[in-house]
Design a protein around this motif. Structure first.
Motif, PDB file in Angstrom:
ATOM      1  N   HIS A   6       0.842  -1.198   0.000  1.00 50.15           N
ATOM      2  CA  HIS A   6       0.000   0.000   0.000  1.00 50.15           C
ATOM      3  C   HIS A   6       0.880   1.252   0.000  1.00 50.15           C
ATOM      4  CE1 HIS A   6      -3.792   2.149   1.198  1.00 50.15           C
ATOM      5  NE2 HIS A   6      -2.889   3.035   1.562  1.00 50.15           N
ATOM      6  N   ARG A  10       1.057   3.976  -2.984  1.00 48.27           N
ATOM      7  CA  ARG A  10       0.705   5.363  -2.670  1.00 48.27           C
ATOM      8  C   ARG A  10       1.869   6.284  -2.998  1.00 48.27           C
ATOM      9  NH1 ARG A  10      -0.094   9.764   0.065  1.00 48.27           N
ATOM     10  NH2 ARG A  10      -2.200  10.443   0.559  1.00 48.27           N
ATOM     11  N   LEU A  38      -3.074  -5.245  -5.352  1.00 44.36           N
ATOM     12  CA  LEU A  38      -3.520  -3.911  -4.965  1.00 44.36           C
ATOM     13  C   LEU A  38      -3.584  -2.994  -6.188  1.00 44.36           C
ATOM     14  CD1 LEU A  38      -4.349  -2.039  -2.651  1.00 44.36           C
ATOM     15  CD2 LEU A  38      -1.926  -1.477  -2.358  1.00 44.36           C
ATOM     16  N   ALA A  42      -6.889  -1.195  -7.480  1.00 38.86           N
ATOM     17  CA  ALA A  42      -6.969   0.261  -7.630  1.00 38.86           C
ATOM     18  C   ALA A  42      -7.386   0.632  -9.054  1.00 38.86           C
ATOM     19  CB  ALA A  42      -5.625   0.907  -7.280  1.00 38.86           C
ATOM     20  N   ALA A  46     -10.698   2.746 -10.121  1.00 33.53           N
ATOM     21  CA  ALA A  46     -10.547   3.965 -10.922  1.00 33.53           C
ATOM     22  C   ALA A  46     -11.252   3.851 -12.269  1.00 33.53           C
ATOM     23  CB  ALA A  46      -9.062   4.275 -11.117  1.00 33.53           C
ATOM     24  N   LEU A 111      -3.565   3.530 -14.452  1.00 32.14           N
ATOM     25  CA  LEU A 111      -3.964   4.080 -13.153  1.00 32.14           C
ATOM     26  C   LEU A 111      -3.435   5.495 -12.986  1.00 32.14           C
ATOM     27  CD1 LEU A 111      -5.396   3.695 -10.463  1.00 32.14           C
ATOM     28  CD2 LEU A 111      -3.291   2.664  -9.575  1.00 32.14           C
ATOM     29  N   LEU A 115      -6.000   8.699 -12.522  1.00 34.44           N
ATOM     30  CA  LEU A 115      -5.953   9.531 -11.325  1.00 34.44           C
ATOM     31  C   LEU A 115      -5.542  10.966 -11.657  1.00 34.44           C
ATOM     32  CD1 LEU A 115      -4.450   6.986  -8.783  1.00 34.44           C
ATOM     33  CD2 LEU A 115      -6.850   7.543  -9.216  1.00 34.44           C
ATOM     34  N   LEU A 125      -7.626   9.847  -3.047  1.00 30.13           N
ATOM     35  CA  LEU A 125      -6.667   8.803  -3.423  1.00 30.13           C
ATOM     36  C   LEU A 125      -6.648   7.697  -2.374  1.00 30.13           C
ATOM     37  CD1 LEU A 125      -4.398   7.595  -5.109  1.00 30.13           C
ATOM     38  CD2 LEU A 125      -2.817   9.107  -3.895  1.00 30.13           C
ATOM     39  N   ASP A 126      -6.630   8.090  -1.106  1.00 27.27           N
ATOM     40  CA  ASP A 126      -6.651   7.092  -0.027  1.00 27.27           C
ATOM     41  C   ASP A 126      -7.928   6.260  -0.062  1.00 27.27           C
ATOM     42  OD1 ASP A 126      -4.131   7.678   0.963  1.00 27.27           O
ATOM     43  OD2 ASP A 126      -4.893   9.189   2.371  1.00 27.27           O
ATOM     44  N   ILE A 128      -9.610   5.420  -2.710  1.00 26.25           N
ATOM     45  CA  ILE A 128      -9.444   4.439  -3.789  1.00 26.25           C
ATOM     46  C   ILE A 128      -8.553   3.296  -3.334  1.00 26.25           C
ATOM     47  CG2 ILE A 128      -8.347   4.087  -6.055  1.00 26.25           C
ATOM     48  CD1 ILE A 128      -9.545   6.766  -6.899  1.00 26.25           C
ATOM     49  N   LEU A 129      -7.455   3.617  -2.653  1.00 30.96           N
ATOM     50  CA  LEU A 129      -6.545   2.568  -2.189  1.00 30.96           C
ATOM     51  C   LEU A 129      -7.184   1.681  -1.129  1.00 30.96           C
ATOM     52  CD1 LEU A 129      -3.168   4.517  -2.142  1.00 30.96           C
ATOM     53  CD2 LEU A 129      -3.928   2.778  -3.779  1.00 30.96           C
ATOM     54  N   ALA A 132      -9.536  -0.542  -2.946  1.00 29.56           N
ATOM     55  CA  ALA A 132      -8.749  -1.562  -3.656  1.00 29.56           C
ATOM     56  C   ALA A 132      -8.256  -2.625  -2.683  1.00 29.56           C
ATOM     57  CB  ALA A 132      -7.569  -0.915  -4.377  1.00 29.56           C
TER      58      ALA A 132
END
Length: 153
Positions: A6, A10, A38, A42, A46, A111, A115, A125-126, A128-129, A132
């Motif tokens: 992760h 990120r 992951l 993601a 997205a 990705l 984004l 963004l967090d 989405i993660l 995911a």
């Protein structure tokens, strides 16, 4: 809980490339699998924020061309057919694409482009993660349950 996978993804998505590369350099085989899962999760989240199943093919083709133009400096790193297949697979219109090197590169490029196009905040963004990670945790748990069930029989 934030895993190394992760944190690495990120870092890439927020432009912290040195930290991303440092983390990747420490990955064991299991970390690479989690990272690939992951990344795929993601991309799925997205893609579904941008496209819908059953839509016209032209927007996907234009998006893939745009992503390749922005992130594929050589013009040979991302196969457009593979990239389109990844988008259609995320929408459930094609079978899933295995985690090979070409697919991981294409997923990363797609990705990043998705984004960037959305101009997400750090919080978005967090989200989405996290979505995911939950998706990969759910699929891993389902696979683990299926394995246990088949072992019992």
């Amino acid at each position: 809980m934030v895993t190394e996978s992760h944190a690495a993804l990120r870092g890439l998505l927020t432009g912290r490339l040195h930290g991303h590369e440092r983390r990747l350099g420490r990955f064991a085989e299991s970390d690479w699998r989690r990272y690939a899962d992951l990344l795929a999760g993601a991309l799925l989240v997205a893609v579904r924020r941008r496209f819908v199943a059953g839509q016209d093919r032209a927007p996907v083709i234009r998006f893939v061309a745009s992503a390749r133009e922005r992130y594929d400096a050589t013009g040979r790193d991302v196969d457009p057919v593979l990239a389109e297949a990844l988008v259609w697979a995320a929408l459930g219109e094609r079978p899933p694409v295995p985690h090979d090197v070409a697919a991981i590169v294409a997923r990363t490029v797609l990705l990043l482009a998705l984004l960037e196009d959305e101009g997400l905040t750090d919080r978005e963004l967090d989200e989405i993660l996290v979505a995911a990670a939950h998706g990969t945790d759910d699929s891993t748990a389902s696979t683990d349950r299926a394995t246990v069930e088949s072992d019992r029989q």
